[in-house]
Write an enzyme that holds these catalytic residues in place. Structure first.
Site, PDB file in Angstrom:
ATOM      1  N   SER A 253       0.972  -1.220  -0.126  1.00 27.38           N
ATOM      2  CA  SER A 253      -0.050   0.033   0.051  1.00 27.38           C
ATOM      3  C   SER A 253       0.978   1.156   0.118  1.00 27.38           C
ATOM      4  CB  SER A 253      -0.848  -0.005   1.007  1.00 27.38           C
ATOM      5  OG  SER A 253      -0.227   0.369   2.394  1.00 27.38           O
ATOM      6  N   LYS A 254       0.199   2.405  -0.565  1.00 21.73           N
ATOM      7  CA  LYS A 254       1.101   3.467  -0.611  1.00 21.73           C
ATOM      8  C   LYS A 254       1.212   3.998   0.704  1.00 21.73           C
ATOM      9  CE  LYS A 254      -3.089   5.451  -2.699  1.00 21.73           C
ATOM     10  NZ  LYS A 254      -3.537   6.104  -3.849  1.00 21.73           N
ATOM     11  N   ARG A 255       0.839   3.696   1.561  1.00 20.85           N
ATOM     12  CA  ARG A 255       1.083   4.194   3.176  1.00 20.85           C
ATOM     13  C   ARG A 255       2.384   3.710   3.490  1.00 20.85           C
ATOM     14  NH1 ARG A 255      -2.585   1.729   6.836  1.00 20.85           N
ATOM     15  NH2 ARG A 255      -1.118   2.791   8.302  1.00 20.85           N
TER      16      ARG A 255
END
Ligand code: GLU
Length: 474
Positions: A253-255
């Site tokens: 995830s881009k988190r």
């Protein structure tokens, strides 16, 4: 591997709703290699049925990123092909006609329920601890009692009994009780198809033989299989690729990681290294050889031998491979690539307004502009967290900024200015406690050019990367 006798037709079907994702490149690579091995055709179909979230710029970036990797397609919106438009928003009439076919055959029905009613149904189901889903209120509605002009959606009439089975090439038979399948919406109230309908209709009409897609779609497959049956069509072969994961095993995830291909391209990852890396996520060339080209993969790849493990998107490994491929770069390529990618005319022109008044000789360019060319920064000796605030509060505020920046669609100075001000106000931080620390995090210095202009040039991925990189120490 011996070529299959059947016509092999594969597709990749991205939705143009964001930056081109590494997961798309991963799935495309496996489609591409299998396709080439079997003299097949690869179709690029743009699934832009979500009118609100689909953006032409996202479609353009998806295409240019796949081309950068050399993963070219044979049919698609830009090159055309014999199957009509390759953008779902241009295939409306086809879906309407197919929905009508299902309605006429009694395999689908109109549903007039308001969203308020659906909410009430869901709340009641939750209160009773039941799985939420449509209660089939309109399923047997006699034609005469249907409202004459109320808005409606069309739903699939999922059989109430029996099971639906399908074979996943890697997992074997997957079976689900039909009563667990919701009466899926096929056509939305705005007349647009849902993903399920458009995807199945197009895969059939485009004569797709193998659907190789990400694991996250596996729960949709029974619905698709039921739709193929409702139309009386033969379903394609299904294969779901294992999900890429962050080093902590959570879904990528881009988190936690940059996931945009444009970030890796700009960072200077070579296409050959990225492809080699993505190939290793799902397949082994041999027990001893980790470095191989796509052409070599094509010779030895066996579809059924894709691993079902949890592939970790490990940046260190990617850099290790990249270093190998960089060492093979010749002198001409070295000079040309640095000129075209790192010191390109267009990038230098963006820096011109930001730096021209800050330099006293050409030599000072490198010193003043270093953070426009590097990745992670050094923060030693910089007091970033405001003295008036505990570090934990400051870090929390910056974490929320990561999410806010992810939502900014038009990444330009004016929008960023408005977004940052709004975010700062929501935190109730003083301007000096917000803007200076942010400047230090993204540029590593107090005397940078104006903040939002700088953020615009650095780009979303780099800005988010630096905030994340700073936060990882706390
Ligand atoms: N449009 C879907 C996506 O965005 C396609 C999934 C599929 O391949 O069926 O990934």
């Amino acid at each position: 591997m011996t070529a299959l006798t059947q016509n092999i037709r594969l597709r990749i079907a991205p939705s143009p709703t964001g930056d081109p994702h590494v997961g798309l490149a991963y799935v495309t690579l496996f489609n591409y290699v299998f396709c080439k091995q079997n003299n097949g055709k690869l179709v690029l179909r743009i699934e832009d049925t979500d009118r609100e979230r689909s953006k032409p710029s996202s479609e353009a970036n998806i295409m240019s990123s796949l081309k950068w990797l050399g993963l070219n397609w044979d049919e698609g919106p830009d090159v055309g092909g014999p199957y009509g438009p390759y953008r779902q928003s241009e295939r409306q009439a086809i879906y309407q006609q197919h929905v009508q076919q299902l309605l006429d055959a009694g395999k689908a029905y109109r549903c007039f329920c308001s969203s308020a009613r659906l909410d009430t149904v869901r709340t009641e189901q939750r209160a009773k601890g039941l799985t939420t889903g449509y209660d089939r209120h309109c399923r047997e509605l006699p034609a005469a009692s249907a409202p004459a002009s109320a808005p409606f959606v069309v739903r699939m009439k999922v059989p109430l009994e029996g099971r639906t089975d399908f074979v996943d090439t890697l997992r074997g038979v997957i079976s689900i009780d039909n009563h667990q399948v919701d009466d899926q919406v096929l056509l939305k109230a705005d007349g647009f198809p849902t993903y399920h309908l458009a995807n199945v209709v197009d895969d059939h009409l485009m004569e797709i033989s193998h659907v190789i897609r990400a694991e996250e779609w596996i729960s949709s497959t029974p619905k698709h299989v039921l739709l193929y049956a409702a139309f009386g069509w033969k379903a394609p072969v299904f294969l779901h690729m294992p999900l890429l994961r962050n080093p902590d095993k959570s879904k990528i995830s881009k988190r936690k990681n940059p996931v945009s291909l444009t970030y890796y391209q700009r960072k200077g990852i070579l296409p050959a290294a990225m492809l080699n890396f993505l190939a290793l996520m799902g397949w082994s060339y041999s027990e001893t050889q980790e470095i191989f080209t796509v052409a070599e993969m094509q010779e030895k790849f066996i579809l059924e031998k894709i691993h079902l493990g949890s592939p970790i998107f490990d940046l260190q490994k990617l850099l290790w491979l990249n270093q190998h491929y960089l060492q093979l770069v010749g002198e001409d390529e070295f000079v040309t690539t640095l000129r075209q990618q790192v010191f390109s005319d267009s990038y230098l022109r963006k820096l011109y307004p930001l730096l021209r008044t800050r330099m006293d000789c050409w030599e000072s360019f490198v010193e003043k502009a270093d953070f426009f060319f590097t990745g992670a920064l050094q923060y030693q000796g910089l007091a970033i967290c405001p003295t008036s605030m505990p570090q934990a509060d400051f870090s929390k505020g910056m974490e929320s900024l990561l999410l806010v920046l992810d939502e900014v669609y038009e990444w330009n100075s004016a929008t960023l200015e408005a977004v940052l001000n709004q975010h700062r106000e929501s935190l109730q931080w003083k301007p000096k406690d917000y803007f200076m620390p942010l400047r230090l995090i993204v540029t590593g210095r107090k005397d940078s050019p104006p903040l939002t202009e700088t953020l615009e040039v650095l780009g979303r991925e780099m800005v988010r990367f630096r905030i994340r990189d700073y936060l990882k120490n706390f």
